[in-house]
Design a protein around this motif. Structure first.
Motif, PDB file in Angstrom:
ATOM      1  N   LEU A 211       0.829  -1.195   0.000  1.00  0.00           N
ATOM      2  CA  LEU A 211       0.000   0.000   0.000  1.00  0.00           C
ATOM      3  C   LEU A 211       0.869   1.253   0.000  1.00  0.00           C
ATOM      4  O   LEU A 211       0.474   2.294  -0.507  1.00  0.00           O
ATOM      5  CB  LEU A 211      -0.885   0.031   1.246  1.00  0.00           C
ATOM      6  CG  LEU A 211      -2.039  -0.948   1.283  1.00  0.00           C
ATOM      7  CD1 LEU A 211      -2.784  -0.817   2.593  1.00  0.00           C
ATOM      8  CD2 LEU A 211      -2.979  -0.667   0.120  1.00  0.00           C
ATOM      9  N   ALA A 212       2.051   1.146   0.608  1.00  0.00           N
ATOM     10  CA  ALA A 212       2.915   2.317   0.738  1.00  0.00           C
ATOM     11  C   ALA A 212       3.458   2.732  -0.616  1.00  0.00           C
ATOM     12  O   ALA A 212       3.484   3.915  -0.943  1.00  0.00           O
ATOM     13  CB  ALA A 212       4.057   2.023   1.702  1.00  0.00           C
ATOM     14  N   SER A 213       3.918   1.776  -1.394  1.00  0.00           N
ATOM     15  CA  SER A 213       4.403   2.150  -2.719  1.00  0.00           C
ATOM     16  C   SER A 213       4.489   0.917  -3.601  1.00  0.00           C
ATOM     17  O   SER A 213       4.603  -0.205  -3.121  1.00  0.00           O
ATOM     18  CB  SER A 213       5.762   2.837  -2.635  1.00  0.00           C
ATOM     19  OG  SER A 213       6.779   1.875  -2.584  1.00  0.00           O
ATOM     20  N   LYS A 214       4.423   1.192  -4.896  1.00  0.00           N
ATOM     21  CA  LYS A 214       4.420   0.120  -5.877  1.00  0.00           C
ATOM     22  C   LYS A 214       5.780  -0.580  -5.916  1.00  0.00           C
ATOM     23  O   LYS A 214       5.867  -1.774  -6.145  1.00  0.00           O
ATOM     24  CB  LYS A 214       4.114   0.749  -7.235  1.00  0.00           C
ATOM     25  CG  LYS A 214       3.638  -0.202  -8.285  1.00  0.00           C
ATOM     26  CD  LYS A 214       2.904   0.552  -9.389  1.00  0.00           C
ATOM     27  CE  LYS A 214       3.825   0.861 -10.530  1.00  0.00           C
ATOM     28  NZ  LYS A 214       3.262   1.679 -11.593  1.00  0.00           N
ATOM     29  N   TYR A 215       6.831   0.204  -5.691  1.00  0.00           N
ATOM     30  CA  TYR A 215       8.182  -0.332  -5.807  1.00  0.00           C
ATOM     31  C   TYR A 215       8.865  -0.352  -4.445  1.00  0.00           C
ATOM     32  O   TYR A 215       8.501   0.411  -3.557  1.00  0.00           O
ATOM     33  CB  TYR A 215       9.008   0.539  -6.751  1.00  0.00           C
ATOM     34  CG  TYR A 215       8.470   0.603  -8.145  1.00  0.00           C
ATOM     35  CD1 TYR A 215       8.536  -0.507  -8.980  1.00  0.00           C
ATOM     36  CD2 TYR A 215       7.889   1.766  -8.626  1.00  0.00           C
ATOM     37  CE1 TYR A 215       8.037  -0.449 -10.264  1.00  0.00           C
ATOM     38  CE2 TYR A 215       7.386   1.832  -9.912  1.00  0.00           C
ATOM     39  CZ  TYR A 215       7.459   0.717 -10.723  1.00  0.00           C
ATOM     40  OH  TYR A 215       6.971   0.764 -11.996  1.00  0.00           O
ATOM     41  N   PRO A 216       9.896  -1.187  -4.308  1.00  0.00           N
ATOM     42  CA  PRO A 216      10.692  -1.130  -3.077  1.00  0.00           C
ATOM     43  C   PRO A 216      11.341   0.251  -2.937  1.00  0.00           C
ATOM     44  O   PRO A 216      11.416   1.015  -3.907  1.00  0.00           O
ATOM     45  CB  PRO A 216      11.758  -2.206  -3.288  1.00  0.00           C
ATOM     46  CG  PRO A 216      11.267  -3.072  -4.381  1.00  0.00           C
ATOM     47  CD  PRO A 216      10.381  -2.214  -5.230  1.00  0.00           C
ATOM     48  N   CYS A 238      14.024  -0.152  -7.874  1.00  0.00           N
ATOM     49  CA  CYS A 238      12.975   0.656  -7.249  1.00  0.00           C
ATOM     50  C   CYS A 238      12.105   1.348  -8.297  1.00  0.00           C
ATOM     51  O   CYS A 238      11.456   2.355  -8.008  1.00  0.00           O
ATOM     52  CB  CYS A 238      13.595   1.669  -6.299  1.00  0.00           C
ATOM     53  SG  CYS A 238      14.510   0.870  -4.970  1.00  0.00           S
ATOM     54  N   GLY A 239      12.106   0.801  -9.510  1.00  0.00           N
ATOM     55  CA  GLY A 239      11.221   1.317 -10.545  1.00  0.00           C
ATOM     56  C   GLY A 239      11.843   2.465 -11.320  1.00  0.00           C
ATOM     57  O   GLY A 239      12.255   3.458 -10.739  1.00  0.00           O
ATOM     58  N   CYS A 240      11.911   2.320 -12.640  1.00  0.00           N
ATOM     59  CA  CYS A 240      12.451   3.398 -13.475  1.00  0.00           C
ATOM     60  C   CYS A 240      11.264   4.140 -14.071  1.00  0.00           C
ATOM     61  O   CYS A 240      10.940   4.020 -15.242  1.00  0.00           O
ATOM     62  CB  CYS A 240      13.350   2.851 -14.564  1.00  0.00           C
ATOM     63  SG  CYS A 240      14.877   2.187 -13.897  1.00  0.00           S
ATOM     64  N   ASP A 241      10.579   4.882 -13.211  1.00  0.00           N
ATOM     65  CA  ASP A 241       9.421   5.634 -13.653  1.00  0.00           C
ATOM     66  C   ASP A 241       9.897   6.829 -14.467  1.00  0.00           C
ATOM     67  O   ASP A 241      10.802   7.539 -14.053  1.00  0.00           O
ATOM     68  CB  ASP A 241       8.667   6.109 -12.399  1.00  0.00           C
ATOM     69  CG  ASP A 241       7.209   6.354 -12.688  1.00  0.00           C
ATOM     70  OD1 ASP A 241       6.928   6.862 -13.781  1.00  0.00           O
ATOM     71  OD2 ASP A 241       6.381   6.030 -11.819  1.00  0.00           O
ATOM     72  N   ALA A 242       9.268   7.065 -15.597  1.00  0.00           N
ATOM     73  CA  ALA A 242       9.686   8.172 -16.450  1.00  0.00           C
ATOM     74  C   ALA A 242       9.527   9.507 -15.721  1.00  0.00           C
ATOM     75  O   ALA A 242      10.232  10.470 -16.002  1.00  0.00           O
ATOM     76  CB  ALA A 242       8.860   8.170 -17.726  1.00  0.00           C
ATOM     77  N   GLN A 413      14.964  -4.703  -2.104  1.00  0.00           N
ATOM     78  CA  GLN A 413      15.049  -5.612  -3.254  1.00  0.00           C
ATOM     79  C   GLN A 413      16.417  -6.290  -3.263  1.00  0.00           C
ATOM     80  O   GLN A 413      17.447  -5.630  -3.274  1.00  0.00           O
ATOM     81  CB  GLN A 413      14.864  -4.777  -4.517  1.00  0.00           C
ATOM     82  CG  GLN A 413      14.955  -5.544  -5.802  1.00  0.00           C
ATOM     83  CD  GLN A 413      13.668  -6.283  -6.107  1.00  0.00           C
ATOM     84  OE1 GLN A 413      12.586  -5.726  -6.048  1.00  0.00           O
ATOM     85  NE2 GLN A 413      13.808  -7.538  -6.445  1.00  0.00           N
ATOM     86  N   MET A 414      16.412  -7.617  -3.263  1.00  0.00           N
ATOM     87  CA  MET A 414      17.673  -8.372  -3.280  1.00  0.00           C
ATOM     88  C   MET A 414      18.077  -8.638  -4.717  1.00  0.00           C
ATOM     89  O   MET A 414      17.229  -8.691  -5.606  1.00  0.00           O
ATOM     90  CB  MET A 414      17.485  -9.717  -2.574  1.00  0.00           C
ATOM     91  CG  MET A 414      16.974  -9.632  -1.164  1.00  0.00           C
ATOM     92  SD  MET A 414      18.134  -8.868  -0.065  1.00  0.00           S
ATOM     93  CE  MET A 414      19.045 -10.275   0.483  1.00  0.00           C
ATOM     94  N   PRO A 415      19.380  -8.859  -4.941  1.00  0.00           N
ATOM     95  CA  PRO A 415      19.788  -9.275  -6.290  1.00  0.00           C
ATOM     96  C   PRO A 415      19.238 -10.674  -6.567  1.00  0.00           C
ATOM     97  O   PRO A 415      18.938 -11.414  -5.630  1.00  0.00           O
ATOM     98  CB  PRO A 415      21.318  -9.295  -6.212  1.00  0.00           C
ATOM     99  CG  PRO A 415      21.687  -8.748  -4.892  1.00  0.00           C
ATOM    100  CD  PRO A 415      20.493  -8.797  -4.008  1.00  0.00           C
TER     101      PRO A 415
END
Ligand SMILES: *[C@@H]1O[C@H](CO)[C@@H](O)[C@H](O)[C@H]1NC(C)=O
Ligand SMILES: *[C@@H]1O[C@H](CO)[C@@H](O)[C@H](O)[C@H]1NC(C)=O
Ligand SMILES: *[C@@H]1O[C@H](CO)[C@@H](O)[C@H](O)[C@H]1NC(C)=O
Ligand SMILES: *[C@@H]1O[C@H](CO)[C@@H](O)[C@H](O)[C@H]1NC(C)=O
Ligand SMILES: *[C@@H]1O[C@H](CO)[C@@H](O)[C@H](O)[C@H]1NC(C)=O
Ligand SMILES: *[C@@H]1O[C@H](CO)[C@@H](O)[C@H](O)[C@H]1NC(C)=O
Ligand SMILES: *[C@@H]1O[C@H](CO)[C@@H](O)[C@H](O)[C@H]1NC(C)=O
Ligand SMILES: *[C@@H]1O[C@H](CO)[C@@H](O)[C@H](O)[C@H]1NC(C)=O
Length: 450
Positions: A211-216, A238-242, A413-415
């Motif tokens: 709920l806090a965010s879409k990405y880590p 953590c997301g490459c949002d444009a 996010q882990m590798p």
């Protein structure tokens, strides 16, 4: 027998966590909001509201919490001590005395430190900052007093507020229904007399990262002395949002940070305090391939006869955030044998009686409890010395790396598991250690500079 069953429990817990707000490393973690009615007034009641953070390692950082609810009827807030409603709302139906807030859905925030004494009560006025219970049990509570009008004046006529919300400071918390519970009993300061609330109700709020965010909001990278490969954070971890702004250099960051502040000040001028706080919290990231505000690097540094040593570095890539009172949680089977932790504070996190494989690290007060904004000072580091348990210890198959890492209560996010640095099969660990260590250290220096 005990180990496989507990493992099963963990796996079960991990799968469950997707469906409901449930953190397998902190299964009992929640924030409760308790209302104690202390006295009745001609048209309502005075309540003491206490917010307790029972989460082991998830604190609420600046700009702090916002608690909201919906009144069941036409209740108003006559006055508050130790907190304030962000919006008075339409009080035009009142002639003489104006209430503090007439909104049907008040949003309440903490006062800032240093307000006059007559506006303070115990546990108030910390700018909404609420430490985690595991880190600081004595200060993991906030409180304010609210005087409610146009409400019931007996325990049968009071209608409980509904639809509680908690921002901490962003989304992520879901609050349950308010429930009447046995009245709180208070002890006087000399502990010789008990008093009792006239009525008490509780609300429980739980956190869900989805709920806090879409990405880590953080990622993990690895290296080791026995293999010169550095495993970076996954690309776009953590997301490459444009629309996510990022800057290449510190100078560009400073320039934007200044204009950002000016913009925020304008937003405040329009009276939109909440939006201003949100803009202030909006990250301005240094451009990286992972686009995370925070990276945690775990380096397997040394191998002694009876001990081994890991180095943990946390790097801040956000030019707009100082993480004050940060926490780091790591899960690794050998963390039950921690012998020494250098320059961080440390506490074991024991969530399932027998399993003691999780540790919480946090900064030393006045030394590194603040992870500074991105730039030359934007990192903290520590080394952890662990005693080897001969039955389980190995450098094979990425064993020396943590299973889970949380920064400030959010899972990082882990590798991908197949990329972990592994031990060259041919060479014995002792021989590999010296050469490998030098190469890895040199590579690590480059990596951390980047
Ligand atoms: C909230 O946390 C407390 C303390 O860990 C626990 O006793 C209580 O059962 C929890 N409440 C819920 C609804 O999970
Ligand atoms: C309300 O008060 C009465 C006595 O005055 C008590 O018996 C009752 O349990 C109270 N109810 C609640 C919900 O607190
Ligand atoms: C509480 O929220 C739910 C869903 O958001 C809504 O349907 C309901 O009407 C709200 N109740 C009140 C009293 O506002
Ligand atoms: C209500 O909350 C308080 C603290 O916030 C807690 O001590 C108490 O156990 C809770 N009561 C129930 C019945 O959940
Ligand atoms: C972080 O802290 C430093 C020193 O206390 C201060 O100069 C800086 O403005 C702070 N940065 C932010 C984004 O709050
Ligand atoms: C967990 O491990 C730590 C570190 O070795 C130790 O200090 C602590 O006593 C252990 N706790 C339990 C419950 O085993
Ligand atoms: C490691 O910790 C576990 C549990 O705390 C204990 O049973 C074991 O003896 C420890 N091993 C060493 C080598 O200290
Ligand atoms: C180091 O680990 C990587 C996997 O991350 C592997 O591809 C490589 O072969 C290893 N290097 C040596 C010298 O074993």
């Amino acid at each position: 027998m005990a180990v496989p069953s507990s493992l099963l429990l963990l796996i079960l817990a991990a799968t469950l966590s997707v469906a409901v707000a449930y953190d397998p490393l902190d299964p009992n973690g929640n924030i409760t909001i308790k209302w104690d009615v202390m006295s009745w007034t001609p048209d309502g009641y005075v309540a003491m509201v206490t917010i307790n953070n029972y989460q082991t390692y998830r604190q609420i950082m600046a700009p702090g919490w916002t608690v909201g609810w919906t009144w069941a009827r036409q209740e108003v807030i006559w006055s508050m001590v130790g907190a304030q409603a962000t919006d008075q709302g339409d009080c035009s139906r009142f002639k003489a005395n104006l209430p503090h807030c007439c909104r049907r859905t008040p949003a309440v925030v903490d006062l800032l430190p240093g307000v006059p004494y007559n506006q303070q009560i115990a546990n108030c006025c910390r700018g909404g900052v609420l430490p985690a219970y595991g880190q600081s049990p004595s200060s993991a509570a906030a409180a304010f007093q609210v005087s409610v009008g146009q409400a019931g004046t007996t325990n049968r006529t009071v209608r409980l507020p509904r639809n509680f919300t908690l921002l901490g400071p962003g989304p992520g918390y879901t609050c349950g229904r308010a429930r009447v519970v046995p009245s709180t009993v208070f002890l006087t300061a000399d502990r010789r007399r008990k008093t009792q609330a006239l009525m008490t109700w509780n609300v429980t709020c739980t956190y869900s990262q989805h709920l806090a965010s879409k990405y880590p909001s953080c990622c993990v990278s690895f290296s080791s002395f026995y293999n010169d490969t550095i495993v970076p954070c996954a690309k776009c971890a953590c997301g490459c949002d444009a629309h996510k702004p990022c800057v290449r250099s510190e100078r560009e960051g400073k320039r934007l940070a200044v204009t950002g502040k000016k913009h925020d000040a304008n937003a405040h001028g329009r009276g939109n305090g909440v939006a201003a706080a949100a803009a202030m919290a909006a990250p301005l990231l240094q451009c990286t391939q992972h686009m995370c505000p925070v990276r945690v690097h775990w380096h397997v540094k040394l191998n002694y006869k009876e001990y081994w040593r890991a180095k943990i570095t946390i790097v801040n890539f956000n030019y707009r955030m100082n993480y004050t009172g940060w926490t780091l949680v790591a899960q690794h089977p050998n963390l039950d044998n921690i012998t020494e932790v250098f320059s961080f504070d440390y506490k074991p996190v024991v969530s399932y009686g027998s399993i003691n494989d999780t540790a919480m690290f946090y900064g030393l007060k006045y030394f590194n409890d603040q992870l500074m904004e991105a730039g030359p000072h934007g990192n903290v580091q520590s080394e952890v010395l662990m005693r080897k348990d001969a039955r389980t210890f190995t450098f094979r198959q990425g064993w020396a790396f943590p299973r889970k890492v949380y920064f400030n209560g959010d899972e990082c996010q882990m590798p991908p598991p197949d990329s972990y640095p592994y031990l060259p099969n041919a060479a014995p660990p002792a021989a590999a250690s010296l050469v490998g260590s030098a190469v890895a250290m040199a590579a690590l220096v480059f990596f951390l500079m980047a």
